[in-house]
Write a protein that holds these residues in place. Sequence first.
Motif, PDB file in Angstrom:
ATOM      1  N   SER A   1      45.975  61.652  26.138  1.00 20.20           N
ATOM      2  CA  SER A   1      45.365  60.818  25.110  1.00 20.20           C
ATOM      3  C   SER A   1      45.127  61.623  23.832  1.00 20.20           C
ATOM      4  CB  SER A   1      44.039  60.260  25.640  1.00 20.20           C
ATOM      5  OG  SER A   1      43.444  59.409  24.689  1.00 20.20           O
ATOM      6  N   THR A   2      44.946  60.904  22.740  1.00 21.47           N
ATOM      7  CA  THR A   2      44.656  61.520  21.448  1.00 21.47           C
ATOM      8  C   THR A   2      43.511  60.768  20.777  1.00 21.47           C
ATOM      9  OG1 THR A   2      46.309  60.123  20.380  1.00 21.47           O
ATOM     10  CG2 THR A   2      47.020  62.321  21.074  1.00 21.47           C
ATOM     11  N   ALA A   3      42.907  61.414  19.807  1.00 21.38           N
ATOM     12  CA  ALA A   3      41.790  60.825  19.071  1.00 21.38           C
ATOM     13  C   ALA A   3      42.282  59.758  18.103  1.00 21.38           C
ATOM     14  CB  ALA A   3      41.035  61.901  18.302  1.00 21.38           C
ATOM     15  N   TRP A   4      41.407  58.788  17.857  1.00 26.10           N
ATOM     16  CA  TRP A   4      41.617  57.840  16.767  1.00 26.10           C
ATOM     17  C   TRP A   4      41.319  58.597  15.484  1.00 26.10           C
ATOM     18  CZ3 TRP A   4      37.634  55.025  13.798  1.00 26.10           C
ATOM     19  CH2 TRP A   4      38.173  54.051  12.954  1.00 26.10           C
ATOM     20  N   VAL A   5      42.246  58.582  14.556  1.00 27.90           N
ATOM     21  CA  VAL A   5      42.121  59.313  13.308  1.00 27.90           C
ATOM     22  C   VAL A   5      41.986  58.304  12.178  1.00 27.90           C
ATOM     23  CG1 VAL A   5      43.254  60.974  11.780  1.00 27.90           C
ATOM     24  CG2 VAL A   5      43.535  61.171  14.252  1.00 27.90           C
ATOM     25  N   TYR A   6      41.061  58.573  11.265  1.00 31.13           N
ATOM     26  CA  TYR A   6      40.864  57.654  10.155  1.00 31.13           C
ATOM     27  C   TYR A   6      40.858  58.409   8.835  1.00 31.13           C
ATOM     28  CZ  TYR A   6      35.998  59.218  10.445  1.00 31.13           C
ATOM     29  OH  TYR A   6      34.865  59.976  10.478  1.00 31.13           O
ATOM     30  N   SER A   7      41.088  57.672   7.770  1.00 26.98           N
ATOM     31  CA  SER A   7      41.167  58.251   6.435  1.00 26.98           C
ATOM     32  C   SER A   7      39.800  58.197   5.769  1.00 26.98           C
ATOM     33  CB  SER A   7      42.178  57.471   5.595  1.00 26.98           C
ATOM     34  OG  SER A   7      42.169  57.927   4.271  1.00 26.98           O
ATOM     35  N   ARG A   8      39.386  59.302   5.211  1.00 29.60           N
ATOM     36  CA  ARG A   8      38.143  59.373   4.436  1.00 29.60           C
ATOM     37  C   ARG A   8      38.441  58.935   3.005  1.00 29.60           C
ATOM     38  NH1 ARG A   8      33.761  60.375   7.083  1.00 29.60           N
ATOM     39  NH2 ARG A   8      32.779  61.644   5.521  1.00 29.60           N
ATOM     40  N   ALA A   9      37.415  58.612   2.275  1.00 22.91           N
ATOM     41  CA  ALA A   9      37.573  58.186   0.885  1.00 22.91           C
ATOM     42  C   ALA A   9      38.252  59.263   0.045  1.00 22.91           C
ATOM     43  CB  ALA A   9      36.220  57.819   0.296  1.00 22.91           C
TER      44      ALA A   9
ATOM     45  N   GLY B   1      40.718  60.949   0.859  1.00 24.48           N
ATOM     46  CA  GLY B   1      42.131  61.020   1.188  1.00 24.48           C
ATOM     47  C   GLY B   1      42.422  61.945   2.349  1.00 24.48           C
ATOM     48  N   SER B   2      41.405  62.608   2.867  1.00 27.31           N
ATOM     49  CA  SER B   2      41.610  63.467   4.037  1.00 27.31           C
ATOM     50  C   SER B   2      41.512  62.628   5.305  1.00 27.31           C
ATOM     51  CB  SER B   2      40.561  64.585   4.060  1.00 27.31           C
ATOM     52  OG  SER B   2      39.265  64.046   4.196  1.00 27.31           O
ATOM     53  N   TRP B   3      42.044  63.166   6.386  1.00 25.21           N
ATOM     54  CA  TRP B   3      42.029  62.471   7.668  1.00 25.21           C
ATOM     55  C   TRP B   3      41.046  63.164   8.593  1.00 25.21           C
ATOM     56  CZ3 TRP B   3      44.568  57.952   8.433  1.00 25.21           C
ATOM     57  CH2 TRP B   3      45.471  57.585   7.440  1.00 25.21           C
ATOM     58  N   GLU B   4      40.371  62.392   9.420  1.00 30.12           N
ATOM     59  CA  GLU B   4      39.365  62.958  10.307  1.00 30.12           C
ATOM     60  C   GLU B   4      39.472  62.349  11.701  1.00 30.12           C
ATOM     61  OE1 GLU B   4      34.537  63.202  10.342  1.00 30.12           O
ATOM     62  OE2 GLU B   4      35.597  63.482   8.453  1.00 30.12           O
ATOM     63  N   ASP B   5      39.364  63.216  12.725  1.00 37.61           N
ATOM     64  CA  ASP B   5      39.311  62.738  14.113  1.00 37.61           C
ATOM     65  C   ASP B   5      37.967  62.064  14.344  1.00 37.61           C
ATOM     66  OD1 ASP B   5      41.751  63.943  14.507  1.00 37.61           O
ATOM     67  OD2 ASP B   5      41.001  65.531  15.805  1.00 37.61           O
ATOM     68  N   SER B   6      37.932  61.155  15.276  1.00 37.20           N
ATOM     69  CA  SER B   6      36.692  60.471  15.612  1.00 37.20           C
ATOM     70  C   SER B   6      36.310  60.764  17.059  1.00 37.20           C
ATOM     71  CB  SER B   6      36.870  58.963  15.426  1.00 37.20           C
ATOM     72  OG  SER B   6      37.670  58.443  16.474  1.00 37.20           O
ATOM     73  N   SER B   7      35.225  60.166  17.494  1.00 30.83           N
ATOM     74  CA  SER B   7      34.797  60.307  18.894  1.00 30.83           C
ATOM     75  C   SER B   7      35.426  59.231  19.774  1.00 30.83           C
ATOM     76  CB  SER B   7      33.268  60.241  18.986  1.00 30.83           C
ATOM     77  OG  SER B   7      32.809  58.984  18.541  1.00 30.83           O
ATOM     78  N   TYR B   8      36.368  58.479  19.228  1.00 28.54           N
ATOM     79  CA  TYR B   8      37.102  57.472  20.009  1.00 28.54           C
ATOM     80  C   TYR B   8      38.478  58.024  20.357  1.00 28.54           C
ATOM     81  CZ  TYR B   8      33.530  54.061  18.893  1.00 28.54           C
ATOM     82  OH  TYR B   8      32.338  53.392  18.803  1.00 28.54           O
ATOM     83  N   TRP B   9      38.836  57.909  21.639  1.00 29.29           N
ATOM     84  CA  TRP B   9      40.122  58.407  22.121  1.00 29.29           C
ATOM     85  C   TRP B   9      40.894  57.292  22.803  1.00 29.29           C
ATOM     86  CZ3 TRP B   9      42.010  63.713  23.106  1.00 29.29           C
ATOM     87  CH2 TRP B   9      41.417  64.640  22.231  1.00 29.29           C
ATOM     88  N   ARG B  10      42.212  57.345  22.676  1.00 31.81           N
ATOM     89  CA  ARG B  10      43.104  56.302  23.196  1.00 31.81           C
ATOM     90  C   ARG B  10      42.993  56.171  24.712  1.00 31.81           C
ATOM     91  NH1 ARG B  10      47.873  57.046  25.121  1.00 31.81           N
ATOM     92  NH2 ARG B  10      48.134  59.055  24.106  1.00 31.81           N
ATOM     93  N   LEU B  11      42.942  54.938  25.169  1.00 32.72           N
ATOM     94  CA  LEU B  11      43.002  54.641  26.599  1.00 32.72           C
ATOM     95  C   LEU B  11      44.365  55.103  27.109  1.00 32.72           C
ATOM     96  CD1 LEU B  11      41.651  53.077  29.031  1.00 32.72           C
ATOM     97  CD2 LEU B  11      43.012  51.112  28.284  1.00 32.72           C
ATOM     98  N   PRO B  12      44.417  55.838  28.231  1.00 34.11           N
ATOM     99  CA  PRO B  12      45.718  56.303  28.730  1.00 34.11           C
ATOM    100  C   PRO B  12      46.692  55.146  28.981  1.00 34.11           C
ATOM    101  CG  PRO B  12      43.943  57.431  29.871  1.00 34.11           C
ATOM    102  CD  PRO B  12      43.304  56.337  29.049  1.00 34.11           C
ATOM    103  N   GLU B  13      47.952  55.398  28.712  1.00 35.26           N
ATOM    104  CA  GLU B  13      49.000  54.380  28.870  1.00 35.26           C
ATOM    105  C   GLU B  13      49.009  53.781  30.279  1.00 35.26           C
ATOM    106  OE1 GLU B  13      51.176  53.159  26.506  1.00 35.26           O
ATOM    107  OE2 GLU B  13      50.112  54.369  25.018  1.00 35.26           O
ATOM    108  N   THR B  14      48.799  54.623  31.294  1.00 31.48           N
ATOM    109  CA  THR B  14      48.844  54.136  32.676  1.00 31.48           C
ATOM    110  C   THR B  14      47.784  53.072  32.931  1.00 31.48           C
ATOM    111  OG1 THR B  14      47.432  55.966  33.394  1.00 31.48           O
ATOM    112  CG2 THR B  14      49.814  56.267  33.616  1.00 31.48           C
ATOM    113  N   ALA B  15      46.666  53.139  32.213  1.00 40.73           N
ATOM    114  CA  ALA B  15      45.575  52.176  32.413  1.00 40.73           C
ATOM    115  C   ALA B  15      45.908  50.801  31.843  1.00 40.73           C
ATOM    116  CB  ALA B  15      44.290  52.698  31.787  1.00 40.73           C
ATOM    117  N   LEU B  16      46.881  50.726  30.948  1.00 39.06           N
ATOM    118  CA  LEU B  16      47.242  49.429  30.368  1.00 39.06           C
ATOM    119  C   LEU B  16      47.875  48.501  31.397  1.00 39.06           C
ATOM    120  CD1 LEU B  16      48.639  50.635  26.940  1.00 39.06           C
ATOM    121  CD2 LEU B  16      46.422  49.530  27.388  1.00 39.06           C
ATOM    122  N   ASP B  17      48.430  49.067  32.455  1.00 41.67           N
ATOM    123  CA  ASP B  17      49.046  48.269  33.515  1.00 41.67           C
ATOM    124  C   ASP B  17      48.201  48.229  34.780  1.00 41.67           C
ATOM    125  OD1 ASP B  17      51.360  47.717  32.001  1.00 41.67           O
ATOM    126  OD2 ASP B  17      52.217  49.663  32.549  1.00 41.67           O
TER     127      ASP B  17
END
Length: 117
Positions: free
Chosen positions: A61-69, A71-87
């Motif tokens: 898994s990887t972090a959800w990354v968002y853009s700051r005002a 123009g820089s990008w920042e990791d968050s405390s939210y991480w992607r649900l593993p692909e295997t869990a989608l099924d």
Amino acid sequence: MSGFHAFVEELFAGLGPVRIRRMFGGAGIYAGDVMFALIDDETIYLKTDAALRADLAAEGSTAWVYSRATGSWEDSSYWRLPETALDDPDEATDWARRALAVAAVKAAGKSPNGVTP
């Protein structure tokens, strides 16, 4: 409700009722009043602490990354649900329970106006 939102509700049905509320360009996923995950571009991201982040990273898994005002990008405390869990709703629910526990602890540390003391 979008088809993906209906999929998410069904995927996490093992938690009991979840609701999805649109916010900004995505949506928050709630169990009761606690937001434990978010949706961005039809991808599910779970609220994490250090231990959950490490376990999700071990699953690729990887972090959800968002853009700051600025123009820089920042990791968050939210991480992607593993692909295997989608099924696998049982696996998805297990991950979601852990994220809900993290989010509940963090929410409990906030005052009624949402500010951390």
